[in-house]
Scaffold this active site. Structure first.
Site, PDB file in Angstrom:
ATOM      1  N   SER A  32       3.658  35.886  81.605  1.00  0.00           N
ATOM      2  CA  SER A  32       3.708  34.645  80.539  1.00  0.00           C
ATOM      3  C   SER A  32       2.912  33.575  80.989  1.00  0.00           C
ATOM      4  CB  SER A  32       4.856  34.300  81.324  1.00  0.00           C
ATOM      5  OG  SER A  32       5.257  32.969  79.907  1.00  0.00           O
ATOM      6  N   LEU A  33       2.099  33.508  79.603  1.00  0.00           N
ATOM      7  CA  LEU A  33       1.158  32.440  79.597  1.00  0.00           C
ATOM      8  C   LEU A  33       1.431  31.290  79.244  1.00  0.00           C
ATOM      9  CD1 LEU A  33      -2.051  34.642  77.349  1.00  0.00           C
ATOM     10  CD2 LEU A  33      -1.898  34.108  79.970  1.00  0.00           C
ATOM     11  N   LYS A  83      16.080  37.527  73.617  1.00  0.00           N
ATOM     12  CA  LYS A  83      16.005  35.472  72.224  1.00  0.00           C
ATOM     13  C   LYS A  83      17.107  35.678  71.262  1.00  0.00           C
ATOM     14  CE  LYS A  83      10.781  35.721  71.918  1.00  0.00           C
ATOM     15  NZ  LYS A  83       9.855  35.874  70.570  1.00  0.00           N
ATOM     16  N   ASP A 119       8.124  31.336  66.643  1.00  0.00           N
ATOM     17  CA  ASP A 119       8.027  32.716  65.845  1.00  0.00           C
ATOM     18  C   ASP A 119       6.932  32.649  64.469  1.00  0.00           C
ATOM     19  OD1 ASP A 119       7.494  33.045  68.726  1.00  0.00           O
ATOM     20  OD2 ASP A 119       9.824  35.283  68.761  1.00  0.00           O
ATOM     21  N   GLY A 147      11.417  42.900  66.949  1.00  0.00           N
ATOM     22  CA  GLY A 147      11.613  41.510  66.986  1.00  0.00           C
ATOM     23  C   GLY A 147      11.006  40.737  66.433  1.00  0.00           C
ATOM     24  N   TYR A 242      -2.505  40.104  72.180  1.00  0.00           N
ATOM     25  CA  TYR A 242      -3.743  39.037  72.501  1.00  0.00           C
ATOM     26  C   TYR A 242      -4.202  39.439  73.604  1.00  0.00           C
ATOM     27  CZ  TYR A 242       0.159  37.705  74.867  1.00  0.00           C
ATOM     28  OH  TYR A 242       1.641  37.368  75.935  1.00  0.00           O
ATOM     29  N   GLY A 263      -3.968  38.202  68.476  1.00  0.00           N
ATOM     30  CA  GLY A 263      -2.188  37.210  69.025  1.00  0.00           C
ATOM     31  C   GLY A 263      -2.604  35.850  69.004  1.00  0.00           C
TER      32      GLY A 263
HETATM   33  P1  ATR Z   1       8.996  42.991  69.963  1.00  0.00           P
HETATM   34  O1  ATR Z   1      10.118  42.187  70.127  1.00  0.00           O
HETATM   35  O2  ATR Z   1       7.386  43.017  70.237  1.00  0.00           O
HETATM   36  O3  ATR Z   1       8.060  43.239  68.210  1.00  0.00           O
HETATM   37  P2  ATR Z   1      10.472  44.786  70.170  1.00  0.00           P
HETATM   38  O4  ATR Z   1      10.952  44.848  69.405  1.00  0.00           O
HETATM   39  O5  ATR Z   1      10.396  46.175  71.039  1.00  0.00           O
HETATM   40  O6  ATR Z   1       9.365  44.151  70.321  1.00  0.00           O
HETATM   41  O7  ATR Z   1       9.425  47.048  68.854  1.00  0.00           O
HETATM   42  C1  ATR Z   1       8.821  47.465  69.433  1.00  0.00           C
HETATM   43  C2  ATR Z   1       8.056  48.450  67.844  1.00  0.00           C
HETATM   44  O8  ATR Z   1       6.762  48.306  68.388  1.00  0.00           O
HETATM   45  C3  ATR Z   1       8.391  48.767  67.505  1.00  0.00           C
HETATM   46  O9  ATR Z   1       8.070  48.804  66.019  1.00  0.00           O
HETATM   47  C4  ATR Z   1       8.477  49.639  67.221  1.00  0.00           C
HETATM   48  O10 ATR Z   1       8.945  51.291  66.974  1.00  0.00           O
HETATM   49  P3  ATR Z   1      10.351  51.882  67.086  1.00  0.00           P
HETATM   50  O11 ATR Z   1      11.317  51.188  66.398  1.00  0.00           O
HETATM   51  O12 ATR Z   1       9.730  53.169  66.661  1.00  0.00           O
HETATM   52  O13 ATR Z   1      10.651  52.494  68.983  1.00  0.00           O
HETATM   53  C5  ATR Z   1       6.764  49.853  67.949  1.00  0.00           C
HETATM   54  N1  ATR Z   1       5.900  51.325  68.649  1.00  0.00           N
HETATM   55  C6  ATR Z   1       6.112  51.458  70.348  1.00  0.00           C
HETATM   56  N2  ATR Z   1       5.649  51.911  71.283  1.00  0.00           N
HETATM   57  C7  ATR Z   1       4.905  52.154  70.119  1.00  0.00           C
HETATM   58  C8  ATR Z   1       4.056  54.654  69.728  1.00  0.00           C
HETATM   59  N3  ATR Z   1       3.692  54.805  70.211  1.00  0.00           N
HETATM   60  N4  ATR Z   1       4.032  54.210  68.111  1.00  0.00           N
HETATM   61  C9  ATR Z   1       4.492  53.536  66.984  1.00  0.00           C
HETATM   62  N5  ATR Z   1       4.915  52.417  67.465  1.00  0.00           N
HETATM   63  C10 ATR Z   1       5.645  51.854  68.442  1.00  0.00           C
END
Ligand code: ATR
Length: 300
Positions: A32-33, A83, A119, A147, A242, A263
């Site tokens: 964490s930053l 969260k 956010d 999220g 970021y 970011g």
């Molecule tokens: P955050 O809270 O940072 O948004 P998250 O809730 O885990 O993290 O969501 C990650 C996002 O990145 C999702 O939209 C995920 O797509 P899926 O719903 O299909 O899992 C996307 N994501 C992760 N790895 C991916 C990949 N290799 N290609 C395309 N989308 C990806």
């Protein structure tokens, strides 16, 4: 004399017995930053306060929160995976947090925990400050439906975005987020799509918002969730990643002559608004940005 904005943080040994304690709960939390950013802000304003990381396993969240409350901690941030798990532990929530169904900032008011979500406002401030982009009446293509995407979607629609296309690797999640958005903003045009070039070609959005984790990691990561060339993006691309500072999709956007932002801005402004919520002081954003950039540069 109070230290001026931009001065280095004083040693924490200057804290007194009346110091106010803040922190971040996450798992993992070591990267964490936020401690660097908030401690620099406290120092810049000469506040007797400190911000510390709390590594908390998912199943330990209720005990950890009860302990922080009992110990007089004044507020904390929540990051992955806490969260939404924090919601039943709160006494009240601000409207944005209620709409999104997630909380990243908690203030302890006399043993009552009040949840906020900064956010969305952090993202909107980054759009305005870093991209000079107005979301009002805009057409936006958002990549990802996790999220972070959820907070951003509600913030954009709340700010008057007319058309929001949500493209995700798992299209059902994009459609489900789109349906949630339409319940809250029935007048907007919101639709879920598969994250595939053929489905999105020629869409001509004003803005692309990249929220997937695809470009994250070492600066050598050249993976992009989507090639931009066939989209016909009109104005700008923002990536909420970021690390690295310029992801592959931002490099492509720059080569296409589009305005770009990484970011850092969203991270900075969500932190600045959390700081305002806790301290009711104007956040020293230049100091906070500098602290973030220095902390990132010091990362292995
Ligand atoms: P955050 O809270 O940072 O948004 P998250 O809730 O885990 O993290 O969501 C990650 C996002 O990145 C999702 O939209 C995920 O797509 P899926 O719903 O299909 O899992 C996307 N994501 C992760 N790895 C991916 C990949 N290799 N290609 C395309 N989308 C990806």
């Amino acid at each position: 004399m109070a230290p001026r904005e931009g001065n280095p943080a004083p040693p924490t040994s200057r804290l007194t017995g009346a110091a106010r304690v803040y922190g971040v709960l996450g798992h993992p939390v070591t990267h964490s930053l936020s401690p660097a950013m908030h401690n620099a802000a406290f120092a810049a304003l000469g506040l007797d306060a400190v911000y510390v990381p709390f590594p908390v396993q998912p199943e330990e969240l209720p005990q950890a929160v009860a302990g922080l409350k009992a110990a007089g901690v004044c507020g904390f941030n929540l990051t992955v995976p806490h969260k939404t798990a924090i919601l039943p532990l709160l006494a009240d929530m601000l409207p944005e947090a209620r709409t999104v169904g997630a909380v990243n900032t908690v203030r302890c008011d006399e043993m009552r925990l009040i949840g906020a979500n900064t956010d969305g406002i952090g993202f909107l401030l980054s759009l305005a400050q870093d991209l000079d982009f107005s979301p009002k009446d805009a057409s936006v293509l958002m990549l990802g439906a996790g999220g972070a995407a959820r907070a951003i979607a509600f913030a954009l629609l709340g700010a008057g975005t007319r058309r929001l296309w949500i493209a995700n690797r798992t299209p059902g999640k994009a459609q489900s987020l789109a349906a949630d958005c339409l319940t809250r903003f029935p007048g907007a045009e919101v639709r879920g799509w598969p994250l595939q070039p053929a489905a999105l070609a020629g869409m001509e959005p004003d803005l692309v918002v990249q929220t997937t984790t695809v470009g994250m990691g070492a600066p050598g990561n050249r993976e992009s969730p989507l090639a931009l060339a066939s989209l016909g993006v009109r104005q700008a691309v923002i990536d909420i990643v970021y690390h690295p500072l310029e992801t592959a999709i931002l490099a492509e956007a720059r080569s296409l002559g589009l305005r770009t932002a990484n970011g850092i801005g969203m991270l900075l402004y969500q932190g600045a608004e959390a700081f305002r919520f806790w301290t009711e002081r104007e956040p020293p954003v230049d100091t906070m940005r500098e602290a973030l950039i220095q902390a990132l540069a010091a990362r292995p």
